[in-house]
Write an enzyme that holds these catalytic residues in place. Sequence first.
Site, PDB file in Angstrom:
ATOM      1  N   ARG A   7      31.462  30.908  36.569  1.00  0.00           N
ATOM      2  CA  ARG A   7      31.576  29.495  36.878  1.00  0.00           C
ATOM      3  C   ARG A   7      31.146  28.720  35.637  1.00  0.00           C
ATOM      4  NH1 ARG A   7      33.645  32.127  39.967  1.00  0.00           N
ATOM      5  NH2 ARG A   7      33.312  32.385  42.203  1.00  0.00           N
TER       6      ARG A   7
ATOM      7  N   SER B 129      36.848  32.582  46.111  1.00  0.00           N
ATOM      8  CA  SER B 129      37.149  32.853  47.519  1.00  0.00           C
ATOM      9  C   SER B 129      38.583  32.517  47.912  1.00  0.00           C
ATOM     10  CB  SER B 129      36.186  32.054  48.412  1.00  0.00           C
ATOM     11  OG  SER B 129      36.420  30.663  48.258  1.00  0.00           O
TER      12      SER B 129
ATOM     13  N   ILE C 199      43.567  25.333  36.053  1.00  0.00           N
ATOM     14  CA  ILE C 199      43.552  23.957  35.548  1.00  0.00           C
ATOM     15  C   ILE C 199      44.602  23.786  34.453  1.00  0.00           C
ATOM     16  CG2 ILE C 199      42.163  22.181  34.442  1.00  0.00           C
ATOM     17  CD1 ILE C 199      41.352  22.788  37.328  1.00  0.00           C
TER      18      ILE C 199
ATOM     19  N   THR D  77      37.791  32.680  35.557  1.00  0.00           N
ATOM     20  CA  THR D  77      37.211  31.998  36.716  1.00  0.00           C
ATOM     21  C   THR D  77      38.227  31.773  37.831  1.00  0.00           C
ATOM     22  OG1 THR D  77      35.628  30.860  35.285  1.00  0.00           O
ATOM     23  CG2 THR D  77      36.039  29.888  37.448  1.00  0.00           C
TER      24      THR D  77
ATOM     25  N   SER E 111      33.428  25.123  41.277  1.00  0.00           N
ATOM     26  CA  SER E 111      33.905  24.797  42.613  1.00  0.00           C
ATOM     27  C   SER E 111      33.584  23.335  42.917  1.00  0.00           C
ATOM     28  CB  SER E 111      33.217  25.703  43.642  1.00  0.00           C
ATOM     29  OG  SER E 111      33.671  25.435  44.932  1.00  0.00           O
TER      30      SER E 111
ATOM     31  N   HIS F 291      38.930  23.773  49.716  1.00  0.00           N
ATOM     32  CA  HIS F 291      37.846  23.123  50.446  1.00  0.00           C
ATOM     33  C   HIS F 291      38.263  21.729  50.913  1.00  0.00           C
ATOM     34  CE1 HIS F 291      34.991  26.283  49.469  1.00  0.00           C
ATOM     35  NE2 HIS F 291      35.411  26.234  48.211  1.00  0.00           N
TER      36      HIS F 291
ATOM     37  N   LYS G 235      27.806  26.359  46.947  1.00  0.00           N
ATOM     38  CA  LYS G 235      28.112  26.473  48.367  1.00  0.00           C
ATOM     39  C   LYS G 235      27.458  27.681  49.012  1.00  0.00           C
ATOM     40  CE  LYS G 235      32.494  24.019  48.107  1.00  0.00           C
ATOM     41  NZ  LYS G 235      32.322  23.536  46.736  1.00  0.00           N
TER      42      LYS G 235
ATOM     43  N   VAL H 228      41.550  31.059  20.268  1.00  0.00           N
ATOM     44  CA  VAL H 228      41.394  29.981  19.291  1.00  0.00           C
ATOM     45  C   VAL H 228      40.054  30.132  18.577  1.00  0.00           C
ATOM     46  CG1 VAL H 228      41.184  27.490  18.981  1.00  0.00           C
ATOM     47  CG2 VAL H 228      42.844  28.408  20.617  1.00  0.00           C
TER      48      VAL H 228
ATOM     49  N   SER I 201      40.541  23.723  44.430  1.00  0.00           N
ATOM     50  CA  SER I 201      40.972  22.680  45.360  1.00  0.00           C
ATOM     51  C   SER I 201      41.369  21.399  44.639  1.00  0.00           C
ATOM     52  CB  SER I 201      39.840  22.367  46.357  1.00  0.00           C
ATOM     53  OG  SER I 201      39.280  23.527  46.893  1.00  0.00           O
TER      54      SER I 201
END
Length: 374
Positions: free
Chosen positions: A324, A51, A17, A46, A352, A55, A262, A182, A356
Amino acid sequence: MNEAKTYDVVIIGGGVIGLTIAEQFLQKNIKNICLLEKNNEVMLETSSHNSGVIHSGFDATPGTLKAKFNVQGRHLFEKKYLNKNAQFHWENANSYILAFTKDEIEELHKLYEQGIKNGLEKSSMKIIEAEELFKINPFLNRRILKALQVTTSKIIDPHEFGNFIFTKAKELGLKYHLNFKVISIEKSKTNWIIKSDENRIINAKYIINASGVRAEEIARLVEKNPLFKIKTRRGQYLILDQSEHKFATNDVFFLTPSKHGKGVIVASLLDGRVLVGPNAEDNVPKDNIHLVTEEGLKYVRKIGKKINSKINLDRVVSVTAGSRSINELTNDFFIDQSQEVDNFFHVAGIQSPGLSSSPAIAEYVFKKYQELKK
């Protein structure tokens, strides 16, 4: 006197991200930015313990940010990265969500309808009978009754992708500091002052908090009451030898999703090895999120065998565990400007389908930054 360099934008967190946000800002000619990562490399948390499936976007609840950004993100992956000029390995893959009971068959129909609401094309999904599924993979459990087939999934190596984005961002001028944990963020008259545990100092006009499982911890350095609450969920995986690829094929096989996510999957990795997992363990201490346990792997083996009766789960070449970041308040992404302080943006609870969704999240964050600057 604080004489540290001042950046227009500082991103806290060097996962997928933070990296895609950095790339987006740099491509839009916001050059004076810096990325801070507490580890000695990017993509160690993470982002690289998953996987690697891009998705399709059928399973997120319609109207959520997860649903919106999953579908948008997959399209952006296809447009920006997953093409004939791609500089990293990727493959198309069909996903199959497996139903063992009448209740799970009903869930398949709900997932199909959700997919349509989320923007998937009808032609990309269909519910198939067990006989058709066993022609695709004859090694699956014969107790499977039906499956939802989805044809728009992709598989990448998330660590390879993250390093590709990191290299691109550096070529575009990204400044970065590794081993920068930080511990303090304070406001001067004009800037944010960010301090590390080694007393290094960075100044920022604008901060983007993309720090994964530490997102709430970072938020509480500047806010009394963050609008999200993070809990950690650990997922453990088995990685099987290439000899098991013949049983797994090139597709991705899921149990019907539950409230915990999932669920366990069986999927071939790009190098021919086979991934089985993850389980889901909530509220694991942050120091333990990468630990592998006998109990966790026992569960993964049990469910893996339920999916594929022929695969040899003793052909293990490695085991791994990943974290996660779950937003307890909504079980959805939290992506918004701080309501307590200025020039501070949170990208939190990115579970998740975070991988994606990452390109779409990056576009959205940049859009919000532009709006602030008008």
